[in-house]
Scaffold this motif. Structure first.
Motif, short mmCIF file in Angstrom:
data_model
loop_
_atom_site.label_atom_id
_atom_site.label_comp_id
_atom_site.label_asym_id
_atom_site.label_seq_id
_atom_site.Cartn_x
_atom_site.Cartn_y
_atom_site.Cartn_z
N ILE A 9 0.95 -1.08 -0.10
CA ILE A 9 0.10 -0.16 0.02
C ILE A 9 1.01 1.25 -0.03
O ILE A 9 0.55 2.34 -0.53
CB ILE A 9 -0.87 -0.13 1.34
CG1 ILE A 9 -1.92 -0.98 0.89
CG2 ILE A 9 -1.79 1.18 1.38
CD1 ILE A 9 -2.82 -1.22 2.06
N VAL A 10 1.87 1.38 0.72
CA VAL A 10 2.99 2.43 0.93
C VAL A 10 3.43 2.68 -0.34
O VAL A 10 3.61 3.71 -1.17
CB VAL A 10 3.95 2.37 1.98
CG1 VAL A 10 4.86 3.28 1.97
CG2 VAL A 10 3.23 2.11 3.36
N SER A 12 2.65 1.64 -3.32
CA SER A 12 1.30 1.71 -4.71
C SER A 12 1.33 2.89 -5.50
O SER A 12 1.31 2.80 -6.63
CB SER A 12 0.12 1.38 -4.05
OG SER A 12 -0.39 2.28 -3.24
N ARG A 13 1.50 4.02 -4.75
CA ARG A 13 1.41 5.27 -5.27
C ARG A 13 2.83 5.81 -6.18
O ARG A 13 2.64 6.78 -6.90
CB ARG A 13 0.95 6.38 -4.52
CG ARG A 13 2.01 6.87 -3.51
CD ARG A 13 1.21 7.90 -2.49
NE ARG A 13 2.20 8.13 -1.39
CZ ARG A 13 2.73 9.18 -1.20
NH1 ARG A 13 2.61 10.20 -2.10
NH2 ARG A 13 3.38 9.82 -0.30
N PHE A 27 1.15 7.09 4.03
CA PHE A 27 -0.17 6.96 3.78
C PHE A 27 -0.90 8.05 3.28
O PHE A 27 -0.81 8.96 4.00
CB PHE A 27 -0.95 6.07 4.45
CG PHE A 27 -0.38 4.69 5.06
CD1 PHE A 27 -0.91 3.63 4.42
CD2 PHE A 27 0.34 4.72 6.24
CE1 PHE A 27 -0.31 2.00 4.82
CE2 PHE A 27 0.90 3.53 6.40
CZ PHE A 27 0.63 2.12 5.78
N ASP A 30 -3.71 8.57 -2.35
CA ASP A 30 -3.58 7.98 -3.32
C ASP A 30 -3.06 6.61 -3.37
O ASP A 30 -2.74 6.09 -4.35
CB ASP A 30 -2.32 9.01 -4.02
CG ASP A 30 -2.74 10.45 -4.38
OD1 ASP A 30 -3.91 10.65 -4.93
OD2 ASP A 30 -1.97 11.60 -4.34
N CYS A 31 -3.06 6.25 -2.19
CA CYS A 31 -2.43 4.68 -1.97
C CYS A 31 -3.79 3.80 -2.00
O CYS A 31 -4.95 4.18 -1.97
CB CYS A 31 -1.77 4.61 -0.69
SG CYS A 31 -0.33 5.51 0.02
N SER A 32 -3.55 2.49 -2.19
CA SER A 32 -4.37 1.52 -2.45
C SER A 32 -3.58 0.35 -2.40
O SER A 32 -2.52 0.10 -2.62
CB SER A 32 -5.18 1.51 -3.48
OG SER A 32 -6.09 0.56 -3.70
N ASP A 215 5.81 -0.97 -5.20
CA ASP A 215 4.78 -1.70 -4.28
C ASP A 215 5.35 -3.15 -4.19
O ASP A 215 5.39 -3.60 -2.99
CB ASP A 215 3.71 -1.64 -4.89
CG ASP A 215 3.32 -2.27 -6.22
OD1 ASP A 215 4.13 -2.05 -7.20
OD2 ASP A 215 2.37 -2.97 -6.46
N TYR A 242 -7.55 0.37 4.37
CA TYR A 242 -7.76 0.21 2.60
C TYR A 242 -8.12 -1.16 2.05
O TYR A 242 -8.43 -1.17 1.15
CB TYR A 242 -6.22 0.38 2.02
CG TYR A 242 -5.76 1.92 2.24
CD1 TYR A 242 -5.75 2.85 1.32
CD2 TYR A 242 -5.05 2.12 3.38
CE1 TYR A 242 -5.04 3.94 1.29
CE2 TYR A 242 -4.28 3.46 3.65
CZ TYR A 242 -4.63 4.27 2.60
OH TYR A 242 -3.89 5.63 2.56
#
Length: 265
Positions: A9-10, A12-13, A27, A30-32, A215, A242
């Motif tokens: 998650i961290v 991902s963006r 976090f 824009d994270c997922s 990611d 999330y």
């Protein structure tokens, strides 16, 4: 397992964006979660609930067909194929999803066997299998033997052939424009980030600062760090916010096993 989810998650963006700046926020909106979390949950579900790895991966990936960043092209073909036969892939997806194996089995031979089984349903190239086995075994080693980090690097070299060289200049690495999508690249970098960090959060930060497949690198590094360092509760709380309920159910099942001392049983 939660270490992999936090890292995913961290990171991902940043996967398809610019490299992160120092002291970036972990976090944001824009994270997922990405395919890394989906596949990690699938492997845990397979082990804990007696499902074949292939069936669990197809079930979860087809349930979530459009995660942030999507699936890799070859893995997407596998998901969408009617027969879903193994392909000769050495992609880092074999290693990023394997952490539950390192937690849910205690015998090193069984860990190697289950890591191979979890990988070869979609990634049957020897390098894909090697990457999965290495990460699962490192997690097992750290859970039970608490090697010094220098010794861990030597054992990784001896048993899996990866050179874990010192990590000297994070920003220079981030400027090379690389994208480490295969196990031969991502696995040693993730281990390197763990070895050069001083705690769980720093491990995640180093992995993301290395740029590339942020990611997945952070998911793998986080899965290793979880077996060595305490995971800060505030990072767990932010990460789980999330996740949809069905993923939380599998994570809760896993964490309950940890609490009861059944992980590794």
């Amino acid at each position: 397992m939660i270490g992999a989810i936090i890292g995913d998650i961290v990171g991902s963006r940043f996967e398809f964006g610019g490299p992160p700046e120092k002291d970036f926020k972990l976090f944001t909106d824009d994270c997922s979660y990405t395919d890394d979390t989906i596949c990690t949950v699938a492997v845990a579900d397979a082990i804990m609930n007696g499902k074949p790895y292939r069936d669990a991966l197809l079930e979860w990936c087809r349930r979530y067909p459009n995660p942030m960043g999507g699936y890799g092209p070859r893995f997407l073909d596998w998901i969408e194929s009617e027969k879903a036969l193994p392909n000769n892939s050495c992609g880092n997806g074999a290693a990023m999803r394997v952490s539950p194996v390192g937690w849910l089995f205690d015998d090193y031979k069984q860990v190697l066997m289950e890591a191979q089984r979890s990988a070869e349903v979609s990634h049957c190239h020897s390098e894909g299998i090697r990457g999965a086995q290495c990460i699962a075994e490192v997690i097992l080693w750290l859970r039970h033997m608490r090697f010094k980090k220098e010794e861990l690097a030597r054992k990784v070299k001896k048993f899996f052939g990866y050179d874990i060289l010192p990590l000297r200049d994070i920003m220079r690495i981030g400027s090379t424009g690389h994208f480490d999508s295969i196990c031969q690249e991502t696995v040693p970098w993730a281990i390197r980030c763990f070895i050069n960090a001083n705690n769980f959060e720093e491990t995640i930060r180093l992995a993301v600062m290395c740029d590339g497949d942020t990611d997945t690198k952070a998911a793998i590094a986080g899965s290793i760090a979880e077996a060595y360092y305490p995971v800060p509760s505030h990072l767990v709380e932010q990460a789980v916010s999330y996740l949809p309920k069905d993923m939380l159910d599998i994570l809760d099942q896993f964490l309950e096993k940890q609490k009861e001392g059944l992980v590794g049983g």
